[in-house]
Design a protein around this motif. Structure first.
Motif, short mmCIF file in Angstrom:
data_model
loop_
_atom_site.label_atom_id
_atom_site.label_comp_id
_atom_site.label_asym_id
_atom_site.label_seq_id
_atom_site.Cartn_x
_atom_site.Cartn_y
_atom_site.Cartn_z
N GLU A 36 0.50 -1.03 -0.23
CA GLU A 36 -0.11 -0.27 -0.24
C GLU A 36 0.88 1.14 -0.14
O GLU A 36 0.98 2.14 -0.64
N SER A 37 1.99 1.67 0.94
CA SER A 37 3.44 2.21 1.30
C SER A 37 3.42 2.32 -0.44
O SER A 37 3.73 3.96 -0.62
N PHE A 38 3.95 1.35 -1.03
CA PHE A 38 4.61 1.58 -2.31
C PHE A 38 4.29 2.56 -2.87
O PHE A 38 4.28 3.29 -4.00
N ALA A 39 3.04 1.02 -3.15
CA ALA A 39 1.57 2.02 -4.36
C ALA A 39 1.44 3.55 -3.73
O ALA A 39 1.53 4.26 -5.16
N SER A 40 1.07 4.24 -2.90
CA SER A 40 0.78 5.35 -2.82
C SER A 40 2.13 6.22 -2.90
O SER A 40 2.20 7.40 -3.25
N GLU A 41 3.05 5.83 -2.90
CA GLU A 41 4.41 7.05 -2.43
C GLU A 41 4.81 6.94 -4.23
O GLU A 41 4.97 8.25 -4.89
N GLN A 42 4.24 5.63 -5.01
CA GLN A 42 4.59 6.03 -6.77
C GLN A 42 3.28 6.92 -6.86
O GLN A 42 3.78 8.16 -8.20
N ALA A 43 2.06 7.28 -6.52
CA ALA A 43 1.14 8.11 -6.88
C ALA A 43 1.51 9.39 -6.81
O ALA A 43 1.02 10.07 -7.15
N ALA A 44 2.06 9.43 -5.51
CA ALA A 44 2.12 10.72 -4.49
C ALA A 44 3.32 11.36 -5.48
O ALA A 44 3.39 12.55 -6.35
N ARG A 45 4.39 10.51 -5.62
CA ARG A 45 5.48 11.59 -6.53
C ARG A 45 4.83 11.49 -8.38
O ARG A 45 5.59 12.79 -8.48
N MET A 46 4.04 10.61 -8.52
CA MET A 46 3.48 11.09 -10.14
C MET A 46 3.05 12.68 -10.12
O MET A 46 3.27 13.42 -11.19
N LEU A 47 2.27 12.86 -9.07
CA LEU A 47 1.43 13.91 -8.84
C LEU A 47 1.88 15.08 -8.91
O LEU A 47 1.87 15.90 -9.06
N ALA A 48 2.93 14.76 -7.99
CA ALA A 48 3.85 16.12 -7.40
C ALA A 48 4.64 16.03 -8.60
O ALA A 48 4.37 17.75 -8.98
N MET A 49 5.54 15.20 -9.31
CA MET A 49 6.23 15.88 -10.34
C MET A 49 4.84 16.41 -11.55
O MET A 49 6.05 17.39 -12.54
N GLU A 50 4.02 15.65 -11.91
CA GLU A 50 3.07 16.09 -12.71
C GLU A 50 2.63 17.90 -12.55
O GLU A 50 2.84 18.71 -13.64
N ASN A 51 2.73 18.47 -11.22
CA ASN A 51 2.22 20.09 -10.90
C ASN A 51 3.56 20.57 -10.97
O ASN A 51 3.61 21.64 -11.19
N ALA A 52 4.60 19.82 -10.68
CA ALA A 52 5.96 20.45 -10.91
C ALA A 52 5.96 20.87 -12.53
O ALA A 52 6.76 21.68 -12.80
N THR A 53 6.08 20.11 -13.23
CA THR A 53 6.67 20.31 -14.78
C THR A 53 5.04 21.31 -15.42
O THR A 53 5.63 21.56 -15.78
N GLU A 54 3.63 21.23 -14.59
CA GLU A 54 2.74 22.15 -14.97
C GLU A 54 3.11 24.10 -14.41
O GLU A 54 3.19 24.38 -15.07
N ASN A 55 3.81 23.70 -13.09
CA ASN A 55 4.33 25.50 -12.63
C ASN A 55 5.93 25.50 -13.73
O ASN A 55 5.78 26.85 -14.05
N ALA A 56 6.40 24.56 -13.92
CA ALA A 56 7.73 24.96 -14.56
C ALA A 56 7.50 25.21 -16.10
O ALA A 56 7.64 26.77 -16.79
N LYS A 57 6.52 24.96 -16.85
CA LYS A 57 5.60 25.42 -17.98
C LYS A 57 4.85 26.58 -17.74
O LYS A 57 5.49 27.47 -18.83
N GLU A 58 4.34 26.85 -16.57
CA GLU A 58 3.90 28.15 -16.83
C GLU A 58 4.94 29.79 -16.52
O GLU A 58 5.14 30.69 -16.45
N MET A 59 6.30 29.31 -15.67
CA MET A 59 6.89 29.70 -15.54
C MET A 59 7.77 29.96 -16.31
O MET A 59 8.07 31.65 -16.49
N ILE A 60 7.89 29.41 -17.39
CA ILE A 60 9.02 29.49 -18.78
C ILE A 60 7.85 30.13 -20.26
O ILE A 60 8.80 31.39 -20.04
N SER A 61 6.52 30.42 -19.34
CA SER A 61 5.67 31.38 -20.66
C SER A 61 5.97 32.52 -19.56
O SER A 61 6.19 33.59 -20.78
N GLU A 62 5.75 32.85 -18.47
CA GLU A 62 6.16 34.31 -17.90
C GLU A 62 6.93 34.98 -18.50
O GLU A 62 7.40 35.78 -18.66
N LEU A 63 7.99 33.71 -17.89
CA LEU A 63 9.59 34.62 -18.22
C LEU A 63 9.81 34.92 -19.74
O LEU A 63 10.27 36.13 -20.81
#
Length: 286
Positions: free
Chosen positions: A231-258
């Motif tokens: 349960e913990s291992f699957a949860s870790e991968q799901a949490a990391r996937m979501l966190a990295m997806e949010n980070a990627t989107e934030n980077a995209k927005e930052m690049i657009s603003e820059l």
């Protein structure tokens, strides 16, 4: 020009970070598919063993089973803390740590004994002088059922030798790919609810019911530990996937603003140069 150079450097840095977060998201997604499949396969097995034991408990004296016996007085509390070895997974580790600290505060720091699975939890509690009895290093590198048995044997040994009177596990329960829930489950002494439904009584058990339960209870306990890890291992991968997806989107927005800031700065520089040229031409004509 100095400002333009600085903005261009920022765009390059953020773009590099975006590539890394996107790659990490893809890796986590690939691991999630396999870990979720293993986790979902384990749930029915664990539940079936529990139901089987509950059906047999009606005619068995639970005092004959050491793992089910509640101590007369609880003075030492064991906590199995399941975190990850790495960060970059949102609040996955911090939520477990926060819940653990709350649980320890309820019983007193001096009465708590910790079994740490995962580097993040171990580093946090060891640096703050908590009583870390066991640390299972690099367990996530090659997760297998044998490791769950080893963890289970250590915990059972401490319980039977009265080093701990009560053991709880704190971990992330996998709800779905976008949501995990931190749960605190008591694992020792084991509690089984007797099945109130009518059962067939004219069955001859070989060996006896007590012998069957004695062999099933340790298997059930090890299976429970294994399920917590899955349960913990699957949860870790799901949490990391979501966190990295949010980070990627934030980077995209930052690049657009820059890029917008870069274009404005370049336009300002061009306008300034044109005004200087016009001003210089007028000065020469006069």
């Amino acid at each position: 020009m100095a400002n333009l150079k600085n903005i261009r450097s920022q765009i390059k840095s953020v773009t590099s970070i975006q590539k890394v977060t996107k790659a990490m998201k893809m890796v986590a997604a690939a691991k999630l598919r396999k870990s979720q499949e293993n986790m979902e396969k384990g749930r029915p097995y664990s539940n079936r063993i529990k139901d089987l034991i509950s059906n047999l408990m009606n005619d068995v004296d639970s005092s004959l089973l050491p793992l089910l016996n509640k101590p007369t007085k609880t003075t030492k509390y064991g906590f199995v803390i399941i975190t990850a070895d790495r960060g970059l997974a949102g609040s996955f580790n911090s939520n477990v740590i926060k819940n653990t600290e709350h649980a320890i505060n309820l019983v007193g720091k001096e009465n708590a004994i910790l079994f740490c699975i995962g580097k993040k939890g171990f580093e946090y509690f060891s640096k703050r002088n908590f009583n870390v009895e066991k640390y299972y290093e690099d367990l996530w590198l090659d997760l297998n059922y044998g490791q769950a048995i080893k963890v289970g044997q250590d915990i059972i040994s401490h319980f039977l030798n009265s080093k701990v009177d009560n053991v709880k596990v704190i971990y992330n329960y996998f709800k779905n790919a976008g949501s995990q829930e931190v749960l605190t489950n008591q694992i020792l002494p084991i509690e089984f609810e007797e099945n109130e439904e009518k059962t067939i009584t004219d069955i001859i058990y070989e060996p006896s019911k007590i012998d069957i339960i004695k062999s099933l209870v340790p298997k059930y306990f090890n299976t429970e530990i294994w399920q917590f890890l899955l349960e913990s291992f699957a949860s870790e991968q799901a949490a990391r996937m979501l966190a990295m997806e949010n980070a990627t989107e934030n980077a995209k927005e930052m690049i657009s603003e820059l890029n917008l800031e870069f274009n404005k700065a370049r336009q300002t520089a061009i306008t300034t140069e044109m005004l200087e040229i016009v001003g210089g031409a007028e000065a020469l004509s006069n």
